[in-house]
Design an enzyme around this catalytic site. Structure first.
Site, mmCIF file in Angstrom:
data_model
loop_
_atom_site.group_PDB
_atom_site.id
_atom_site.type_symbol
_atom_site.label_atom_id
_atom_site.label_comp_id
_atom_site.label_asym_id
_atom_site.label_seq_id
_atom_site.Cartn_x
_atom_site.Cartn_y
_atom_site.Cartn_z
ATOM 1 N N GLY A 46 39.398 41.236 52.864
ATOM 2 C CA GLY A 46 40.511 41.812 52.122
ATOM 3 C C GLY A 46 40.512 43.315 52.267
ATOM 4 O O GLY A 46 39.467 43.914 52.539
ATOM 5 N N GLN A 51 42.419 52.107 50.200
ATOM 6 C CA GLN A 51 41.199 52.195 51.018
ATOM 7 C C GLN A 51 41.460 52.845 52.371
ATOM 8 O O GLN A 51 40.522 53.266 53.048
ATOM 9 C CB GLN A 51 40.597 50.794 51.237
ATOM 10 C CG GLN A 51 40.100 50.153 49.956
ATOM 11 C CD GLN A 51 39.519 48.790 50.238
ATOM 12 O OE1 GLN A 51 40.243 47.800 50.289
ATOM 13 N NE2 GLN A 51 38.217 48.719 50.452
ATOM 14 N N CYS A 94 32.526 45.211 49.212
ATOM 15 C CA CYS A 94 33.760 45.959 49.432
ATOM 16 C C CYS A 94 33.574 46.865 50.642
ATOM 17 O O CYS A 94 32.517 47.480 50.785
ATOM 18 C CB CYS A 94 34.066 46.804 48.186
ATOM 19 S SG CYS A 94 35.562 47.786 48.333
ATOM 20 N N LEU A 95 34.598 46.939 51.492
ATOM 21 C CA LEU A 95 34.489 47.788 52.684
ATOM 22 C C LEU A 95 34.347 49.262 52.302
ATOM 23 O O LEU A 95 33.872 50.056 53.102
ATOM 24 C CB LEU A 95 35.702 47.585 53.598
ATOM 25 C CG LEU A 95 35.814 46.192 54.243
ATOM 26 C CD1 LEU A 95 37.101 46.073 55.049
ATOM 27 C CD2 LEU A 95 34.601 45.885 55.106
ATOM 28 N N HIS A 136 40.266 41.170 43.482
ATOM 29 C CA HIS A 136 39.506 42.350 43.901
ATOM 30 C C HIS A 136 40.449 43.378 44.554
ATOM 31 O O HIS A 136 40.411 44.561 44.225
ATOM 32 C CB HIS A 136 38.400 41.909 44.874
ATOM 33 C CG HIS A 136 37.637 43.015 45.517
ATOM 34 N ND1 HIS A 136 36.278 43.179 45.359
ATOM 35 C CD2 HIS A 136 38.021 44.029 46.335
ATOM 36 C CE1 HIS A 136 35.884 44.246 46.041
ATOM 37 N NE2 HIS A 136 36.917 44.774 46.656
ATOM 38 N N GLU A 137 41.331 42.881 45.449
ATOM 39 C CA GLU A 137 42.247 43.801 46.140
ATOM 40 C C GLU A 137 43.297 44.352 45.183
ATOM 41 O O GLU A 137 43.670 45.516 45.274
ATOM 42 C CB GLU A 137 42.923 43.099 47.330
ATOM 43 C CG GLU A 137 41.977 42.555 48.388
ATOM 44 C CD GLU A 137 40.887 43.516 48.801
ATOM 45 O OE1 GLU A 137 41.130 44.741 48.809
ATOM 46 O OE2 GLU A 137 39.766 43.069 49.104
ATOM 47 N N HIS A 140 42.086 47.322 43.343
ATOM 48 C CA HIS A 140 42.149 48.571 44.121
ATOM 49 C C HIS A 140 43.481 49.299 43.885
ATOM 50 O O HIS A 140 43.535 50.522 43.909
ATOM 51 C CB HIS A 140 42.035 48.279 45.617
ATOM 52 C CG HIS A 140 40.628 48.162 46.129
ATOM 53 N ND1 HIS A 140 39.728 49.207 46.091
ATOM 54 C CD2 HIS A 140 39.973 47.135 46.715
ATOM 55 C CE1 HIS A 140 38.577 48.812 46.644
ATOM 56 N NE2 HIS A 140 38.694 47.555 47.019
HETATM 57 NI NI NI Z 1 37.249 46.363 47.977
#
Ligand code: NI
Length: 174
Positions: A46, A51, A94-95, A136-137, A140
């Site tokens: 995701g 991000q 998370c990236l 989660h996304e 963000h």
């Molecule tokens: Ni994330």
């Protein structure tokens, strides 16, 4: 298609609240495609617009298992319209917080309304890992990271380590 640089926490750009798009036009579609390419290249499931430094309410997810056909979902302006009474605890990463993981508890079933890549209004029911990933996304888009769901002690430990890693990387570049 283009690979976009992923912003690593702690960073104020990850704490912004995004703005909904009026419609999904060619430019938003391009952002969605670039985000998917970036996510796949980073081995993520995701990615949210902040991000990659974008302030629009856009997320992409693909929770297909290894060996399964890709199942990319592109969402603009996602909105939770139903959540289950039951919770699900899952270890999240998370990236933007590479190499850090923590158990996060969230509702295990959700219904989400969103605009797809053709600007069509859609609804999706999700549970399990897909529900985790979408929530989660969506977090963000509100400036919330998964570490905001755990204790301050654990959060600060992770953020301090990330800060240190970033400083070392900056020094190495010179
Ligand atoms: Ni994330």
């Amino acid at each position: 298609m283009a690979l976009l640089p992923i912003i690593i926490a702690p960073d104020p750009r990850l704490k912004i609240k995004t703005k909904p798009v009026d419609k999904v036009d060619a430019e938003v579609r391009q952002l969605m495609d670039d985000m998917l390419e970036t996510m796949y290249a980073a081995d993520g499931i995701g990615l949210a617009a902040p991000q990659v430094g974008d302030k629009r309410s856009v997320i992409v997810v693909d929770c297909a298992r290894q060996g399964e056909e890709a199942q990319p979902i592109r969402m603009a302006n996602p909105e939770l319209i139903e959540v289950s009474d039951t919770d699900y605890s899952h270890e999240e990463g998370c990236l933007s917080l590479p190499e850090h993981f923590a158990e996060v508890v969230r509702p295990d079933g959700i219904r989400v309304r969103y605009l797809d890549e053709n600007s069509e209004l859609r609804e999706i029911d999700a549970d399990g890992i897909l529900a985790v990933c979408i929530q989660h996304e969506m977090d963000h888009l509100e400036g919330i990271l998964f570490v905001d769901h755990i204790t301050a002690l654990k959060r600060n430990l992770i953020l301090r380590k990330l800060k240190k890693t970033k400083k070392q990387a900056a020094k190495a570049v010179g």
